[in-house]
Design a protein around this motif. Structure first.
Motif, PDB file in Angstrom:
ATOM      1  N   ALA A   1      45.014  36.949  47.200  1.00  0.00           N
ATOM      2  CA  ALA A   1      45.113  37.409  45.819  1.00  0.00           C
ATOM      3  C   ALA A   1      46.523  37.198  45.277  1.00  0.00           C
ATOM      4  O   ALA A   1      46.700  36.828  44.102  1.00  0.00           O
ATOM      5  CB  ALA A   1      44.729  38.886  45.734  1.00  0.00           C
TER       6      ALA A   1
ATOM      7  N   GLU B   1      46.882  33.483  44.615  1.00  0.00           N
ATOM      8  CA  GLU B   1      46.008  33.035  43.521  1.00  0.00           C
ATOM      9  C   GLU B   1      46.251  33.806  42.227  1.00  0.00           C
ATOM     10  O   GLU B   1      45.581  33.562  41.234  1.00  0.00           O
ATOM     11  CB  GLU B   1      44.547  33.187  43.956  1.00  0.00           C
ATOM     12  CG  GLU B   1      44.184  32.279  45.128  1.00  0.00           C
ATOM     13  CD  GLU B   1      42.816  32.591  45.723  1.00  0.00           C
ATOM     14  OE1 GLU B   1      42.109  33.488  45.163  1.00  0.00           O
ATOM     15  OE2 GLU B   1      42.444  31.963  46.727  1.00  0.00           O
ATOM     16  N   LYS B   2      47.213  34.736  42.271  1.00  0.00           N
ATOM     17  CA  LYS B   2      47.592  35.512  41.087  1.00  0.00           C
ATOM     18  C   LYS B   2      46.393  36.229  40.450  1.00  0.00           C
ATOM     19  O   LYS B   2      46.139  36.129  39.253  1.00  0.00           O
ATOM     20  CB  LYS B   2      48.298  34.618  40.057  1.00  0.00           C
ATOM     21  CG  LYS B   2      49.606  34.052  40.561  1.00  0.00           C
ATOM     22  CD  LYS B   2      50.270  33.169  39.511  1.00  0.00           C
ATOM     23  CE  LYS B   2      51.665  32.753  39.927  1.00  0.00           C
ATOM     24  NZ  LYS B   2      51.714  32.074  41.237  1.00  0.00           N
ATOM     25  N   ARG B   3      45.664  36.964  41.279  1.00  0.00           N
ATOM     26  CA  ARG B   3      44.505  37.732  40.814  1.00  0.00           C
ATOM     27  C   ARG B   3      44.530  39.122  41.434  1.00  0.00           C
ATOM     28  O   ARG B   3      45.316  39.390  42.341  1.00  0.00           O
ATOM     29  CB  ARG B   3      43.204  37.021  41.202  1.00  0.00           C
ATOM     30  CG  ARG B   3      43.035  36.839  42.707  1.00  0.00           C
ATOM     31  CD  ARG B   3      41.656  36.254  43.037  1.00  0.00           C
ATOM     32  NE  ARG B   3      41.539  35.937  44.439  1.00  0.00           N
ATOM     33  CZ  ARG B   3      41.242  36.825  45.404  1.00  0.00           C
ATOM     34  NH1 ARG B   3      41.052  38.103  45.071  1.00  0.00           N
ATOM     35  NH2 ARG B   3      41.136  36.447  46.656  1.00  0.00           N
ATOM     36  N   LYS B   4      43.674  39.983  40.933  1.00  0.00           N
ATOM     37  CA  LYS B   4      43.581  41.328  41.463  1.00  0.00           C
ATOM     38  C   LYS B   4      42.785  41.314  42.767  1.00  0.00           C
ATOM     39  O   LYS B   4      41.687  40.735  42.817  1.00  0.00           O
ATOM     40  CB  LYS B   4      42.900  42.269  40.453  1.00  0.00           C
ATOM     41  CG  LYS B   4      42.891  43.722  40.877  1.00  0.00           C
ATOM     42  CD  LYS B   4      42.266  44.590  39.778  1.00  0.00           C
ATOM     43  CE  LYS B   4      42.251  46.051  40.207  1.00  0.00           C
ATOM     44  NZ  LYS B   4      41.691  46.923  39.137  1.00  0.00           N
TER      45      LYS B   4
END
Length: 256
Positions: A244, A247-250
């Protein structure tokens, strides 16, 4: 969940524990038992990842209720009293989730012990702490003071019962910050929410490590941390946290 003297509210993985025994949140045996039960439950509840401890009204906790002192005439009364007194602080210290103290007023004696058992401390501008047992002919609390103060300050407070202000605590690096009364709880809850956003397994490991390394020599402590970090890196949640981040996500954690 609400006991007679302890209120527990949970939202978005953050628990707010409020001591509520008017007028000054003095600890009697029943209140201590409720605190232990509350933090034991927090340790095992999967919907809680961080907790904030504060007091209702203008006092965090004025310490032990002298009217609830054990009787020397009753067999076992002192043992029961001493055991539940020890376990009250231990239930916070050994809680598997981080606990933030929002010291909204005076925290005295055993009340200061509750705050000292927390992982992170903030205080309101008018908060004070002290160990006033000497004023009522008792002596106790050096073990609580030792967790946050150096030798000289510990002994001065222990021998005199003198209090320290929130500003004194900040100068001694005992607390994170001194805040206006109306900002204290929001700041603590915001920090709790940030902690709650981390991988639950990582937080559980981190809490255990923080407690253990306090008791270890530096060489042993670093080895201990290396070993549990290897174990943690093999979990699904650790892999999810890394992916995460990249991938720059929550992240979506599963607790395994």
């Amino acid at each position: 969940m609400t006991d007679q003297f302890v209120r527990l509210a949970v939202a978005d993985h953050v628990a707010l524990v409020t001591l509520d025994r008017p007028p000054v949140n003095a600890l009697n045996r029943e209140m201590r038992r409720q605190i232990v039960a509350t933090f034991d439950a927090i340790s095992e509840r999967e919907d809680i990842r961080c907790a904030v401890l504060t007091g209702a009204g203008k006092v965090f906790c004025a310490g032990a209720d002298l009217k609830d002192r054990p009787s020397a005439e009753v067999a076992g009364d002192f043992l029961d009293h001493n055991r539940i007194t020890r376990e009250t602080g231990n239930s916070i210290r050994e809680c598997t989730k981080p606990v933030i103290a929002a010291i909204n007023g005076a925290a005295l004696g055993a009340g200061f012990g509750l705050a000292a058992a927390c992982d992170i401390l903030y205080a309101a501008e008018d908060a004070t702490v002290g160990m006033p047992e000497i004023n009522v002919g008792l002596a106790g609390g050096a073990s609580m003071l030792k967790t946050v103060f150096g030798r000289s300050t510990l002994r001065r407070m222990f021998f005199t019962g003198q209090r320290l202000t929130a500003q004194d605590l900040l100068k001694r690096n005992v607390i994170e910050d001194v805040l206006p009364a109306d900002r204290l709880l929001p700041v603590c809850m915001e920090l709790a929410a940030e902690i709650a956003s981390k991988a639950p397994l990582a937080i559980a490991y981190a809490k255990r490590a923080a407690n253990m390394v306090d008791l270890m020599p530096q060489r042993d402590a670093y080895r201990f941390e290396q070993e549990f970090t290897v174990a943690l890196s093999r979990t699904e949640d650790a892999r999810e946290a890394r992916m995460a981040f990249l991938e720059k996500r929550k992240p979506v954690f599963k607790g395994r």
